[in-house]
Design an enzyme around this catalytic site. Sequence first.
Site, short mmCIF file in Angstrom:
data_model
loop_
_atom_site.label_atom_id
_atom_site.label_comp_id
_atom_site.label_asym_id
_atom_site.label_seq_id
_atom_site.Cartn_x
_atom_site.Cartn_y
_atom_site.Cartn_z
N PHE A 11 0.73 -1.23 -0.23
CA PHE A 11 0.05 -0.01 -0.02
C PHE A 11 0.83 1.40 -0.08
O PHE A 11 0.59 2.22 0.75
CB PHE A 11 -1.03 0.08 1.24
N VAL A 132 6.96 -1.88 -17.71
CA VAL A 132 7.77 -1.16 -18.70
C VAL A 132 6.93 -0.08 -19.31
O VAL A 132 5.77 -0.19 -19.65
CB VAL A 132 8.04 -2.17 -19.95
N LYS A 205 13.67 -3.16 -18.04
CA LYS A 205 12.64 -3.29 -19.11
C LYS A 205 13.26 -3.68 -20.42
O LYS A 205 12.17 -4.27 -21.22
CB LYS A 205 12.25 -1.54 -19.13
#
EC number: 1.1.1.3
Length: 433
Positions: A11, A132, A205
């Site tokens: 959270f 990404v 990525k």
Amino acid sequence: MKQINVGVLGFGTVGAGVVRLLVENRDILRSKVGADLHLKYVADIDTETDRGIALGDGVLISDAHKMLDDPETDIIVEMIGGEGIAKEFILKAIRNGKHVVTANKALIAGHGNEIVEAARQHGVDFAYEASVGGCMPIIKSVRESLVGNRIHAMTGILNGTCNYILTKITEEGSTFEDALREAQAEGFAEADPTLDVEGGDTAHKLAILNALAYGMRINLKDIYVEGITRITPLDIAFAAEFGYKVKLLAISKNRGDAVEARIHPTMIPLNNPLSNVGGSLNAVTISADAVGDMMLYGHGAGMMPTGSAVVGDIADIARNIMTGATGRIPVLSYQPEAIREVPVLPVDEIETHYYFRFAAADRPGVLSKISGILGDLGISIASVHQKGRKTEGAVPIVMLTHIAREADVRKALTEIRNLNIVCKEPVLIRIEQ
């Protein structure tokens, strides 16, 4: 209306963005998905801090295993980050037959092959659009929209921190250190920015995109990575004189029997659309046989842009649950039996254009010695600029080359550095035309 129960692990900033969208946009999600995406649990070790989001009684819990073991929870959203407990929780969720959504690029780049296989074996969906490019639908584009294309190349600005820093240096003449401090003050950079500025985040990525584009297993370790810490205002100013901007680029090219995959500061022409992507924004260009060239552009990070991509994945999985279509789209774009080992080309074998800057002694014959070494190694000079005299007796000599081989360039620079007429380590920036 069918209710699909969602549990969120973590959270923090992005987790709160996901929760906010599930709570505040519940009605619009219901009208678009055709099911009620019910937030059943949010698990976090901090259950006291007020995030400004109204949750029902019993939703916010500290025991993640209560969520993971609950047979009524359909989708688990991992927003913890890192490669430790996050991996443990994801694999447990998969073993318990739950679908998983994550934005955790480090985990996917490092352990994605194992997680994808586990999802296949247990017949669940594993989605990771937000890993990404934040809100840019790059994964959906490659997996779905471009399914009929052979992808030739991808080039991307995939780290907002680096792009923000380079924009500040370019537009304001800031030093790297000053630009980094401002990025931290604005919340674009972490207190420890190493993963961003040294290129590691971008490498995570690119490893994911390579797998999706070329049908290869995720391979992080063989990607060449070079960060932006050595980029100076002087080199950025020279780049502008020659009609270029400097960006940290993720570069991927399909070489048939290998993939070229590298991350480094790169000079690109001012007419390249990526040169106009400023601030903390991200962008990716894709070259493919059917569509030609295309570009995606948007916020690559942040609470709500990333949360938007995560909720998009939740909605996709919910639709699959409703239609009994789990596994309809392969997790890594290609069918599992079609994924193969594709080698990443060693950086020494790449060929591109180069920018060199030498700090050389102010005496006759310097230029001929430097150009002689380059010529002996087959490196052809496109242009040379000698930029005025310096009081310390050293002058900057700037050269741009025609296409050259990286191994030859490295050998030449080593020889040049050893000359007694060169005062400092030569600067190298690769150029992509």
